[in-house]
Write an enzyme that holds these catalytic residues in place. Structure first.
Site, PDB file in Angstrom:
ATOM      1  CB  THR A  77      57.819 -51.411  40.264  1.00 38.07           C
ATOM      2  OG1 THR A  77      58.900 -51.986  41.001  1.00 38.07           O
ATOM      3  CG2 THR A  77      58.229 -50.053  39.721  1.00 38.07           C
ATOM      4  CG  HIS A 206      59.746 -61.148  41.725  1.00 37.78           C
ATOM      5  ND1 HIS A 206      61.017 -60.990  42.223  1.00 37.78           N
ATOM      6  CD2 HIS A 206      59.256 -59.909  41.531  1.00 37.78           C
ATOM      7  CE1 HIS A 206      61.288 -59.686  42.305  1.00 37.78           C
ATOM      8  NE2 HIS A 206      60.225 -59.019  41.897  1.00 37.78           N
ATOM      9  CB  THR A 244      46.282 -58.798  26.283  1.00 39.48           C
ATOM     10  OG1 THR A 244      45.744 -58.120  25.147  1.00 39.48           O
ATOM     11  CG2 THR A 244      45.856 -60.259  26.279  1.00 39.48           C
ATOM     12  CB  CYS A 329      66.282 -51.417  44.188  1.00 40.47           C
ATOM     13  SG  CYS A 329      65.068 -52.637  44.610  1.00 40.47           S
TER      14      CYS A 329
HETATM   15  C1  LIG Z   1      60.702 -56.082  45.407  1.00 37.49           C
HETATM   16  C2  LIG Z   1      59.919 -55.022  46.044  1.00 37.49           C
HETATM   17  C3  LIG Z   1      59.115 -54.148  45.278  1.00 37.49           C
HETATM   18  C4  LIG Z   1      59.084 -54.200  43.779  1.00 37.49           C
HETATM   19  O1  LIG Z   1      58.388 -55.319  43.306  1.00 37.49           O
HETATM   20  P1  LIG Z   1      58.464 -55.731  41.762  1.00 37.49           P
HETATM   21  O2  LIG Z   1      57.341 -56.722  41.619  1.00 37.49           O
HETATM   22  O3  LIG Z   1      59.815 -56.329  41.570  1.00 37.49           O
HETATM   23  O4  LIG Z   1      58.243 -54.520  40.939  1.00 37.49           O
HETATM   24  C5  LIG Z   1      58.369 -53.203  45.948  1.00 37.49           C
HETATM   25  N1  LIG Z   1      58.405 -53.106  47.278  1.00 37.49           N
HETATM   26  C6  LIG Z   1      59.148 -53.921  48.040  1.00 37.49           C
HETATM   27  C7  LIG Z   1      59.124 -53.773  49.522  1.00 37.49           C
HETATM   28  C8  LIG Z   1      59.942 -54.894  47.457  1.00 37.49           C
HETATM   29  O5  LIG Z   1      60.691 -55.678  48.218  1.00 37.49           O
END
Ligand SMILES: *Cc1c(COP(=O)(O)O)cnc(C)c1O
Length: 402
Positions: A77, A206, A244, A329
């Site tokens: 994000t 993740h 950091t 989301c």
């Molecule tokens: C999960 C996802 C994100 C956001 O990633 P985060 O590390 O959770 O902020 C952005 N783009 C796509 C395509 C995702 O699947």
């Protein structure tokens, strides 16, 4: 005793690999590499720095990039926010157009719309029924007023793989910077930033068996503009992202990416076979319909529509099965999917759609059980369709989604 849940929501997040958890644990306590990686004047600091730089090299390796082209962020994000905002603020007022696809993750779409408040001229390009951007639609939008074009590599709801090589080459030939969100392709299809002709690329840990709260932005070394940072402070990450460095998170991401490189020829074909089996079971006798079935799709994602069924009700009846309606989301906001709308699904069809996403730990047995659960629930709901719809509305009201 309740049966163990079947987890088919790997596109929302994945469990941390045990080897990753061990590597992270070794960065926390006094026996571990806990020192500040910026404290290079002493040995513990230099040890932490070395582990961060090793992790950076592992992330770069997955992309065929150089380690110095990797900027660690708090996740994809932030990487998406930094790419769009950083380029827009560097190039305005000469170049103010931002071109994005209609199926981008909210962290791209909402950033673009927020930049409209600062004078960005945002153009959202549509996709075909399989979720692909047509280069011919993009072409007239790429000129000397365009700051950036951003098209995701793999869509998180459909699994559609975009022809990034072609779109990247087109942008480069027009002198327009190109960004891709590669969160859902990393570790699933080979990535080479040179072949893809991208200037910026976003990653998350993740979604690939690493920890939450860490990601990275690849920034091409000879980017012709100075990316304007979002976060100011101590000048970490070559001034692009102060704060950091989170050694444990970064080391975890590095280990996750090292494993992904190692397993790139093994995991995706196995997962794709399981996905194909699931789709076969769920589309037999007209039970469900696979979305984006004509497109090249990533191994672990299948979006299926079950006409006549309300997705929320279906999910409610599938308590043992962890799947999503659209994306996590979207669920957090209680909105229906902008992605499914963009490929032409009606609101009713979008509400009847479930995303199944498989991963490293998915088994054949889980697929068989999941398919049986879904089949029974869909058939049951169809038999009592009118009541099914009513109870879905009640369920939505009860949960404040209306
Ligand atoms: C999960 C996802 C994100 C956001 O990633 P985060 O590390 O959770 O902020 C952005 N783009 C796509 C395509 C995702 O699947």
């Amino acid at each position: 005793m309740p049966s163990a849940p079947i987890y088919l929501d790997y596109a929302a997040t994945t469990p941390v690999d045990p080897a990753v958890a061990r590597a992270m644990g070794s960065c926390l306590t006094s026996e571990g590499t806990f020192a500040n990686p910026a404290s290079v004047t002493h040995r513990p600091g230099r040890a932490a720095r070395a582990r961060v730089e090793d992790a950076r090299a592992r992330v770069a390796e997955l992309l065929h990039a150089d380690p110095e082209e990797i900027v660690f962020t708090s996740g994809a994000t932030e990487a998406n926010n930094l790419a769009l905002t950083g380029v827009f603020r560097a190039l305005r007022p000469e170049r103010t157009r931002i071109v994005v696809s209609a199926i981008e993750h909210p962290s791209v779409l909402d950033t673009a719309h927020a930049l409209a408040e600062e004078g960005a001229d945002v153009v959202v390009v549509g996709v075909d029924p399989e979720g692909r951007v047509d280069p011919a639609v993009l072409e007239p939008l790429l000129d000397e007023r365009t700051a950036l074009c951003s098209v995701m590599h793999v869509n998180n709801e459909l699994g559609t793989v975009q022809d990034i090589e072609r779109l990247g080459a087109l942008c480069r030939s027009r002198g327009v910077l190109f960004h891709t969100d590669a969160v859902q392709s990393a570790g699933k299809i080979p990535l080479d930033v040179h072949a893809l002709a991208v200037d910026l690329l976003s990653l998350s840990a993740h979604k690939l068996y690493g920890p939450k709260g860490i990601g990275a932005l690849y920034v091409r070394r000879d980017l012709p503009v100075g990316l304007v940072p979002l976060i100011h402070g101590g000048g970490h990450e070559r001034g692009r992202r102060s704060g950091t460095l989170a050694t444990h998170q970064i080391v975890g991401m590095g280990e996750a990416y090292r494993l992904a490189v190692e397993r790139l020829s093994e995991d995706p074909p196995r997962v794709a076979a399981l996905r194909d089996r699931l789709v076969e079971l769920l589309t037999a006798d007209g039970l469900g319909r696979l979305n984006a079935r004509g497109a090249e799709r990533v191994s672990g994602i299948a979006s299926l529509t079950f006409p006549g069924v309300v997705g929320e009700t279906l999910l409610y009846f599938l308590g043992d099965l962890a799947v999503s309606q659209g994306s996590a989301c979207g669920a957090a906001r209680g909105e229906s999917s902008h992605v499914l709308k963009a490929i032409g699904l009606s609101p009713l069809e979008a509400h009847a759609t479930i995303r199944f996403s498989l991963g490293r730990e998915t088994t054949e047995d889980e697929i068989a059980r999941a398919a049986a659960l879904v089949r029974a629930a869909v058939q049951d709901l169809r038999r009592r369709a009118p009541r099914g719809e009513a109870s879905a509305t009640e369920h939505r009201r009860a949960h404040g989604h209306d």
